[in-house]
Design an enzyme around this catalytic site. Structure first.
Site, PDB file in Angstrom:
ATOM      1  CD  GLU A  31      -2.917  -0.975   0.116  1.00 42.67           C
ATOM      2  OE1 GLU A  31      -3.168   0.376  -0.494  1.00 42.67           O
ATOM      3  OE2 GLU A  31      -3.633  -1.851  -0.204  1.00 42.67           O
TER       4      GLU A  31
ATOM      5  CG  ASN B  19     -11.137   3.611  -1.757  1.00 46.16           C
ATOM      6  OD1 ASN B  19     -11.895   4.166  -1.155  1.00 46.16           O
ATOM      7  ND2 ASN B  19      -9.931   3.745  -1.528  1.00 46.16           N
TER       8      ASN B  19
ATOM      9  CE1 TYR C  62       0.108   1.618  -3.956  1.00 49.65           C
ATOM     10  CE2 TYR C  62      -1.377   3.749  -4.938  1.00 49.65           C
ATOM     11  CZ  TYR C  62      -1.077   2.546  -3.960  1.00 49.65           C
ATOM     12  OH  TYR C  62      -2.286   1.778  -3.824  1.00 49.65           O
TER      13      TYR C  62
END
Ligand SMILES: *[C@@H]1O[C@H](CO)[C@@H](O)[C@H](O)[C@H]1NC(C)=O
Length: 303
Positions: free
Chosen positions: A81, A143, A200
């Site tokens: 994450e 999400n 990321y």
């Protein structure tokens, strides 16, 4: 010390996301030999490495091994994450020896995806033609939080161009097959990360590239993306002063097929490889332990 002598034993302390996986695939899938993976905690004293998934510690230190550690044993901290979504569980400094994450500065680097060279001998290359498209822009999101920057981009952009949206939030859950069909039937896919952090860059980018949609990315800077994929393989929201300007550019590419196809030139040289979580993580952990027997400690995990 003779690393070649006996196999390296890695103990999966917690099944990632509580899901079991096959433990004997390192040599067949990744050509990594001399590794034994186990989930049997009886081997805790014997293990060379102990793989611990950050999320599954779940704020509870009693979920960690409770032994006097053999001197050669290394604990591997595994996390996929971004910093925004990583719980700052206290007390984890000076505990782990090795880090595993998507970041390029991790000890064991497991990016969500990467490009690998296509096989040689492809002289008479036929240019890739993306599959039939019946939608311009698509986005699949589970999400959806108004405070996420990607939602603000989406709302802005949708004023100028129709965005086909799917996912739980829009009450349009998609199966794995539908996911693929949707992405490949769109000219552009919004590969918007949930948060913007160095390195990321998730499957949202790599799946779109693989399935033949041009990714429109939000995440780290363009420069950071270009450390992973060629600069002409994607469109970055930062390339435009406004979502209106971005929409204008998408319409331009829609009308001009030659310009659109330039976004697939990377396919002459590369193909997409996506990470095989968590099997690959475990196998790469074992390989790392075998090659790095020196003392090491993570003194500042969250940095
Ligand atoms: C691993 O980290 C622990 C905790 O800091 C340390 O005591 C141990 O010596 C380290 N082991 C190796 C092999 O680096």
């Amino acid at each position: 010390m003779n690393p070649g002598h006996r196999p390296v034993l890695v103990l999966i302390w917690l099944w990632p996301f509580n899901q079991t996986f096959e433990l004997d695939l390192c040599s067949s899938l990744f050509n990594i030999h001399g590794c034994v993976l186990t989930a049997n905690r009886d081997f805790i004293e014997k293990a060379d490495g102990v793989l611990i998934h950050h999320r599954d510690i779940a704020w509870d230190a009693s979920n960690l091994p409770w032994i006097l550690r053999p001197p050669h044993q290394k604990w591997i901290w595994m996390n996929s994450e971004s910093p925004s979504n990583t719980a700052r569980i206290p007390g984890l400094d000076d505990l782990f020896n090795v880090s595993l994450s998507y970041r390029r500065d991790a000890d064991i680097r497991v990016p969500y995806g990467s490009l690998v060279p296509v096989h040689d001998g492809f002289e008479d290359f036929v240019d890739f033609l993306p599959s039939e498209k019946d939608k311009l822009v698509c986005w699949i999101v589970s999400n959806y939080k108004p405070e996420h920057r990607r939602v603000q981009y989406y709302e802005q952009l949708s004023k100028y161009v129709q965005i086909h949206v799917y996912g739980e939030f829009f009450e349009r859950r998609v199966s794995e097959q539908e996911y693929k069909d949707i992405i490949s039937s769109c000219k552009f896919y919004l590969s918007f990360e949930n948060s913007a952090h160095k390195d990321y860059i998730t499957e949202k980018l790599f799946n779109a590239m693989d399935l033949g949609a041009v990714p429109v990315v939000f995440g780290p800077s363009r420069k950071n993306y270009e450390r992973f994929v060629p600069g002409d393989a994607f469109i970055h929201v930062d390339d435009f002063p406004s979502m209106r300007a971005l929409a204008k550019y998408l319409f331009l590419l829609h009308r001009n097929q030659a310009l659109y196809l330039r976004y697939f030139r990377w396919r002459r040289r590369f193909q997409v490889k996506t990470a095989y979580f968590p099997v690959e993580n475990a196998c790469l952990s074992c390989e790392y332990i075998r090659q790095n027997r020196q003392y090491q400690v993570l003194t500042n995990l969250y940095r």
